[in-house]
Design a protein around this motif. Structure first.
Motif, PDB file in Angstrom:
ATOM      1  N   LYS A 186      54.271  78.088  49.388  1.00 13.40           N
ATOM      2  CA  LYS A 186      54.912  76.789  49.185  1.00 13.40           C
ATOM      3  C   LYS A 186      54.147  76.040  48.108  1.00 13.40           C
ATOM      4  N   ASP A 187      54.894  75.324  47.265  1.00 12.14           N
ATOM      5  CA  ASP A 187      54.304  74.612  46.134  1.00 12.14           C
ATOM      6  C   ASP A 187      54.166  73.129  46.488  1.00 12.14           C
ATOM      7  N   PHE A 188      52.943  72.735  46.857  1.00  8.58           N
ATOM      8  CA  PHE A 188      52.711  71.347  47.251  1.00  8.58           C
ATOM      9  C   PHE A 188      52.614  70.421  46.045  1.00  8.58           C
ATOM     10  N   THR A 189      52.494  70.988  44.842  1.00  8.91           N
ATOM     11  CA  THR A 189      52.511  70.137  43.653  1.00  8.91           C
ATOM     12  C   THR A 189      53.919  69.633  43.376  1.00  8.91           C
ATOM     13  N   GLU A 240      59.247  63.531  49.481  1.00  8.95           N
ATOM     14  CA  GLU A 240      59.338  63.003  50.840  1.00  8.95           C
ATOM     15  C   GLU A 240      60.528  63.564  51.604  1.00  8.95           C
ATOM     16  N   GLU A 241      61.617  63.833  50.915  1.00 10.24           N
ATOM     17  CA  GLU A 241      62.837  64.270  51.605  1.00 10.24           C
ATOM     18  C   GLU A 241      62.788  65.745  51.958  1.00 10.24           C
ATOM     19  N   HIS A 242      62.319  66.582  51.025  1.00 10.07           N
ATOM     20  CA  HIS A 242      62.408  68.025  51.225  1.00 10.07           C
ATOM     21  C   HIS A 242      61.053  68.691  51.452  1.00 10.07           C
ATOM     22  N   GLY A 243      59.953  67.977  51.294  1.00 11.69           N
ATOM     23  CA  GLY A 243      58.648  68.572  51.460  1.00 11.69           C
ATOM     24  C   GLY A 243      58.282  69.454  50.278  1.00 11.69           C
ATOM     25  N   PRO A 244      57.331  70.382  50.457  1.00 10.18           N
ATOM     26  CA  PRO A 244      56.920  71.234  49.342  1.00 10.18           C
ATOM     27  C   PRO A 244      58.033  72.176  48.907  1.00 10.18           C
ATOM     28  N   ALA A 245      58.053  72.487  47.632  1.00  7.25           N
ATOM     29  CA  ALA A 245      59.078  73.397  47.103  1.00  7.25           C
ATOM     30  C   ALA A 245      58.773  74.830  47.522  1.00  7.25           C
ATOM     31  N   PRO A 246      59.791  75.640  47.783  1.00  5.56           N
ATOM     32  CA  PRO A 246      59.548  77.049  48.117  1.00  5.56           C
ATOM     33  C   PRO A 246      58.891  77.779  46.947  1.00  5.56           C
ATOM     34  N   ALA A 247      57.977  78.683  47.279  1.00  2.00           N
ATOM     35  CA  ALA A 247      57.348  79.561  46.282  1.00  2.00           C
ATOM     36  C   ALA A 247      57.323  80.968  46.876  1.00  2.00           C
ATOM     37  N   PRO A 248      58.505  81.579  47.077  1.00  2.00           N
ATOM     38  CA  PRO A 248      58.595  82.813  47.855  1.00  2.00           C
ATOM     39  C   PRO A 248      57.790  83.982  47.294  1.00  2.00           C
ATOM     40  N   ASN A 249      57.561  83.992  45.986  1.00  2.00           N
ATOM     41  CA  ASN A 249      56.758  85.061  45.398  1.00  2.00           C
ATOM     42  C   ASN A 249      55.277  84.708  45.329  1.00  2.00           C
ATOM     43  N   ASN A 250      54.920  83.590  45.955  1.00  2.00           N
ATOM     44  CA  ASN A 250      53.537  83.133  46.107  1.00  2.00           C
ATOM     45  C   ASN A 250      52.955  82.545  44.829  1.00  2.00           C
ATOM     46  N   MET A 251      52.032  81.636  45.026  1.00  2.00           N
ATOM     47  CA  MET A 251      51.224  81.066  43.966  1.00  2.00           C
ATOM     48  C   MET A 251      49.780  81.071  44.438  1.00  2.00           C
ATOM     49  N   VAL A 252      48.856  80.754  43.554  1.00  2.00           N
ATOM     50  CA  VAL A 252      47.431  80.808  43.874  1.00  2.00           C
ATOM     51  C   VAL A 252      46.828  79.437  43.626  1.00  2.00           C
ATOM     52  N   SER A 253      46.080  78.938  44.618  1.00  2.00           N
ATOM     53  CA  SER A 253      45.430  77.630  44.487  1.00  2.00           C
ATOM     54  C   SER A 253      43.955  77.740  44.823  1.00  2.00           C
ATOM     55  N   LEU A 254      43.213  76.711  44.455  1.00  2.00           N
ATOM     56  CA  LEU A 254      41.786  76.611  44.750  1.00  2.00           C
ATOM     57  C   LEU A 254      41.549  75.324  45.520  1.00  2.00           C
ATOM     58  N   ALA A 255      40.801  75.435  46.631  1.00  2.00           N
ATOM     59  CA  ALA A 255      40.534  74.260  47.461  1.00  2.00           C
ATOM     60  C   ALA A 255      39.051  74.155  47.753  1.00  2.00           C
ATOM     61  N   ALA A 256      38.521  72.934  47.698  1.00  8.50           N
ATOM     62  CA  ALA A 256      37.132  72.705  48.072  1.00  8.50           C
ATOM     63  C   ALA A 256      37.005  72.729  49.593  1.00  8.50           C
ATOM     64  N   ARG A 257      35.822  73.107  50.062  1.00  8.16           N
ATOM     65  CA  ARG A 257      35.610  73.214  51.511  1.00  8.16           C
ATOM     66  C   ARG A 257      35.922  71.900  52.223  1.00  8.16           C
ATOM     67  N   GLU A 258      35.547  70.785  51.632  1.00 11.43           N
ATOM     68  CA  GLU A 258      35.687  69.493  52.287  1.00 11.43           C
ATOM     69  C   GLU A 258      37.147  69.072  52.444  1.00 11.43           C
ATOM     70  N   THR A 259      38.020  69.578  51.580  1.00 10.38           N
ATOM     71  CA  THR A 259      39.414  69.120  51.608  1.00 10.38           C
ATOM     72  C   THR A 259      40.406  70.272  51.778  1.00 10.38           C
ATOM     73  N   VAL A 260      39.937  71.430  52.201  1.00 10.53           N
ATOM     74  CA  VAL A 260      40.804  72.613  52.253  1.00 10.53           C
ATOM     75  C   VAL A 260      41.975  72.422  53.213  1.00 10.53           C
ATOM     76  N   THR A 261      41.816  71.619  54.249  1.00 13.14           N
ATOM     77  CA  THR A 261      42.888  71.466  55.233  1.00 13.14           C
ATOM     78  C   THR A 261      44.052  70.629  54.723  1.00 13.14           C
ATOM     79  N   ASP A 262      43.864  69.950  53.608  1.00 11.49           N
ATOM     80  CA  ASP A 262      44.910  69.078  53.067  1.00 11.49           C
ATOM     81  C   ASP A 262      45.404  69.646  51.738  1.00 11.49           C
ATOM     82  N   PRO A 263      46.598  70.254  51.708  1.00 11.94           N
ATOM     83  CA  PRO A 263      47.077  70.908  50.471  1.00 11.94           C
ATOM     84  C   PRO A 263      47.337  69.955  49.321  1.00 11.94           C
ATOM     85  N   ARG A 264      47.323  68.657  49.569  1.00 14.65           N
ATOM     86  CA  ARG A 264      47.487  67.713  48.448  1.00 14.65           C
ATOM     87  C   ARG A 264      46.318  67.786  47.489  1.00 14.65           C
ATOM     88  N   PHE A 265      45.185  68.333  47.958  1.00 14.75           N
ATOM     89  CA  PHE A 265      43.991  68.418  47.102  1.00 14.75           C
ATOM     90  C   PHE A 265      43.792  69.832  46.531  1.00 14.75           C
TER      91      PHE A 265
END
Length: 767
Positions: free
Chosen positions: A334-337, A341-366
């Motif tokens: 799912k593409d959180f970028t 508000e109405e539909h939430g994150p856009a589908p990314a069925p073939n997957n994408m790759v993201s990087l998250a810091a340990r402190e904020t990994v639980t929140d995909p907005r970061f």
């Protein structure tokens, strides 16, 4: 060469009528003992459900009688089986070894010796000179020649001695290289016993843990072993830590998953500082992490949530340290970028790759994007080393590997991915190892006709080092041709994305000297479930088909993952029938191609591919001369309706839940093979199964064969070589889902399958 029927040559491809065979003796007939199954207002009467009691002497006697009947019916194929076995043997270097892989201060590898069924696990000391290229270049080890200081850590032949079956469910060595943990199965039911061996003395420790599932690992201290326990339905659901020298009752429960539709597993981070616990199914996943202590005295850390199932993501997580800070590489669907508000994150069925810091990994907005979503390339997974990120991707049906440095990851300074270049169009390049400290990525390269290669990819220079190419004596790739064809899905119940017509990718393999004259025999193979792809790989056994003039076709039907997530989604649940119609359309396309004789086509598939075989035979039995269904999932609805059967609840994500949903029940009832056998002519059928298979119970093909015999109108009284269509059941009484254990037994099994098909096709002689 001795064969089971008349010659077949490249200049005269019309099969000569074989000598008349004696009539087929009457097969075993199971007594009808009706049992009613009622769901959603529908009643199905099952006459053969009693065959599921494998503890019954009567059932065992029936299976043995079936085996005796099969032996009698196919006795004339024995010379051909022996010939194919000999060809497999001749194309195989029986005394061989794997390419050594470095782990800490040792090189680990396996040897196989001529005449032995199982591999021998070995190791030899590594050197540390300070030259990373040299220190990580594997030593040259010769087949059959022991090197100075070589140690045998586990001999599969010794472990299997006196046992009806042998399989390993895991192998791990402690970081100090002193202890070996291994899990062994002697029944074929995939329930293993975990044991610990002291490699300095060769002695077995008192620690022994029965009933474990796949996967084991030591912590950094070598005093704890992590393992997984299955529940009564074979679902891995508990992850525990065992401290050496203590009783099993004292083992620490780290995690338990109580949802019967979720599967659990674990792994270590690349740098082995974290334990990662993964939970999920084919539609949603969750990942937790635990910091691992550096000393035996320190307790294990607390589990931390990384990616919650509440996000509704399919994902994978790989920890990595960047600029001294802990981060996580996340492959997700799912593409959180692009969230609103109405539909939430856009589908990314073939997957994408993201990087998250340990402190904020639980929140995909970061999360920061590393690789965005693509309609044409699917990201299947990732691996990290100390310096680079490797991504396993799939483009144009085939698996590939791309690499980029960690420096600048997810910033404007991120480098472009680099992909190794190969000369073939249809190939597979997959990660075979990514040691954290190594300057190399280990790759496995293969194609449909090229022997597999082990390559080390220098991540700094981009240079490929071939460490090994599998030797296949007597095989010349230039004698064969591989092409990608596309068959229109004329029978599809749905169009593709945007309403576009669907085309089914076919891999067509044949000898170059095969003539376009419409007389060639053909074997069509398929699977089409669980997003599993049928990827390029040379099969030595398949050469025995090609060298008899067979045009071999892999039909990449929907339900597999060859064309991305959408290709899978269009062949599961309420779209499952697409898998069957795709295979039928692929067969019709081949029959009309001018390359093959429409009357000399056979079909083959196993497990969920065996379900495919059953469904296809019910749809269009007239297209096929013979079918081999290996461990076939042909009583699909009965199994999925029983949550107590092995793995059934997990299967609801693949097929739907017919217990709760009447629409799913109706749809599955329309295609489940056992319940839809028709009173028309069917081809010859060989159903091959194993008594101890826990994934597809032997009772499914046993019942299916009985239903076929009493329903179909085809001539079962004549032998296969005489143009008859016998229906036989072959049960391996000591095997599991993969059949009997041991490489020679596996060769015998494949020779049996191929001899059945070749006899039916009248293609028993080498060209």
């Amino acid at each position: 060469m001795t064969s089971a029927s008349s010659p077949q040559t490249s200049t005269d491809t019309t099969a000569t009528a074989p000598a008349s065979q004696p009539p087929v003796t009457a097969p075993p007939a199971a007594e009808a003992r009706p049992v009613a199954r009622e769901h959603h207002g529908h009643t199905f009467t099952d006459d053969f459900d009693w065959l599921r009691d494998k503890e019954s002497d009567e059932v065992i006697a029936h299976l043995q009688a079936e085996n005796a009947h099969t032996d009698a019916v196919t006795a004339d194929q024995e010379p051909l089986r022996q010939a194919i076995f000999g060809e497999i043997k001749a194309h195989t270097v029986e005394t061989d070894l794997s390419v050594p892989s470095r782990r800490d201060g040792w090189w680990y590898f396996s040897r196989t010796e001529e005449g032995q069924q199982y591999t021998v696990q070995c190791r030899v000391k590594a050197s540390d000179t300070g030259d990373r290229q040299a220190d990580w270049t594997p030593p040259v080890i010769e087949p059959g020649v022991a090197v100075e200081g070589e140690q045998v850590i586990l001999d599969g032949n010794a472990e299997a001695e006196g046992q009806p079956f042998f399989s390993l469910g895991g192998l791990a060595v402690s970081r100090d290289a002193r202890l070996l943990a291994y899990a062994v199965d002697h029944a074929g039911d995939e329930r293993f016993t975990l044991r610990i061996r002291d490699l300095t003395t060769g002695e077995e420790l008192a620690d022994e843990i029965p009933n474990v599932s796949y996967g084991i690992a030591f912590d950094a201290t070598g005093t704890r072993v992590f393992y997984t326990v299955p529940d009564d339905s074979w679902r891995p659901y508990r992850i525990l830590a065992h401290t050496l020298g203590t009783s099993v009752e004292q083992d620490q429960l780290l995690f338990q998953e109580d949802d019967p539709g979720m599967w659990s597993g674990f792994g270590l981070s690349a740098d082995r500082t974290e334990l990662l616990i993964s939970v999920g199914n084919s539609e949603v996943a969750e990942t937790l992490a635990m910091d691992l202590p550096e000393t035996a005295e320190a307790p294990l850390g607390e589990l931390r949530m990384l990616v919650s199932r509440d996000l509704g993501l399919l994902h994978g997580v790989d920890p990595v340290t960047l600029d001294g800070q802990r981060h996580y590489v996340i492959v997700h669907n799912k593409d959180f970028t692009a969230e609103d508000e109405e539909h939430g994150p856009a589908p990314a069925p073939n997957n994408m790759v993201s990087l998250a810091a340990r402190e904020t990994v639980t929140d995909p907005r970061f999360w920061r994007t590393v690789v965005g979503h693509s309609e044409t390339t699917k990201v299947d997974g990732a691996a990290v080393t100390a310096t680079h990120l490797a991504l396993e991707v799939r483009r144009e049906t085939t698996p590939r590997t791309v690499v980029l440095p960690l420096t600048g990851l997810a910033t404007e300074h991120q480098a472009d991915p680099v992909e190794p270049d190969f000369g073939e169009e249809l190939y597979s390049c997959e990660l075979a190892g990514a040691p954290f400290e190594s300057p190399f990525l280990r790759l496995a390269y293969s194609s449909w006709i090229t022997p597999s290669q082990v390559l080390d990819f220098d991540v700094a220079s981009g240079e490929l080092h071939q460490r090994r190419q599998v030797e296949v004596p007597g095989h010349d790739p230039d004698q064969y041709l591989v092409e990608r064809w596309w068959a229109p899905a004329d029978s599809s119940q749905m169009a593709g994305a945007g309403g576009r017509p669907v085309a089914i990718p076919l891999t067509v393999i044949r000898r170059r000297d095969t003539e376009w004259d419409g007389t060639n025999p053909c074997v069509v193979y398929g699977y089409g479930s669980y997003e599993m792809s049928m990827d390029p790989a040379l099969s030595v056994a398949r050469l025995s088909l090609l060298d008899r003039g067979v045009v071999y076709v892999v039909a990449h039907v929907r339900g597999g993952g060859e064309l991305g997530r959408g290709w899978y989604d269009d062949g599961k649940k309420l779209a499952k029938k697409n898998s069957f119609t795709d295979f039928v359309d692929a067969t019709r396309f081949m029959a009309q191609s001018g390359w093959v004789d429409p009357d000399r086509i056979a079909a083959m598939g196993g497990s969920a591919g065996g379900l495919l075989m059953g469904g296809v035979l019910n749809l269009a039995p007239e297209l096929y001369r013979a079918c081999v269904a290996q461990v076939p999932f042909v009583d699909t609805l009965t199994s999925i309706l029983d949550p107590d059967l092995p793995l059934s609840a997990l299967e609801w994500e693949e097929w739907g839940n017919p217990i709760e949903d009447p629409e799913v029940y109706r749809y599955m009832q329309e295609y489940t093979p056992y319940e839809n056998v028709r009173a028309v002519d069917y081809p010859a059928v060989a159903a091959v199964t194993s008594l101890h298979d826990t994934r597809v119970l032997y009772v499914e093909p046993a019942k299916w064969v009985q239903q076929l015999r009493r329903t179909v109108t085809s001539d079962q009284s004549r032998a296969l070589a005489d143009g008859g269509a016998p229906i036989v059941l072959k049960t391996e009484m000591d095997g599991g889902h993969g059949g009997a254990s041991g490489r020679y037994r596996a060769w015998e099994d494949r020779a049996w399958d191929y001899a059945f098909l070749l006899t039916a096709l009248g293609a028993t002689e080498l060209l």
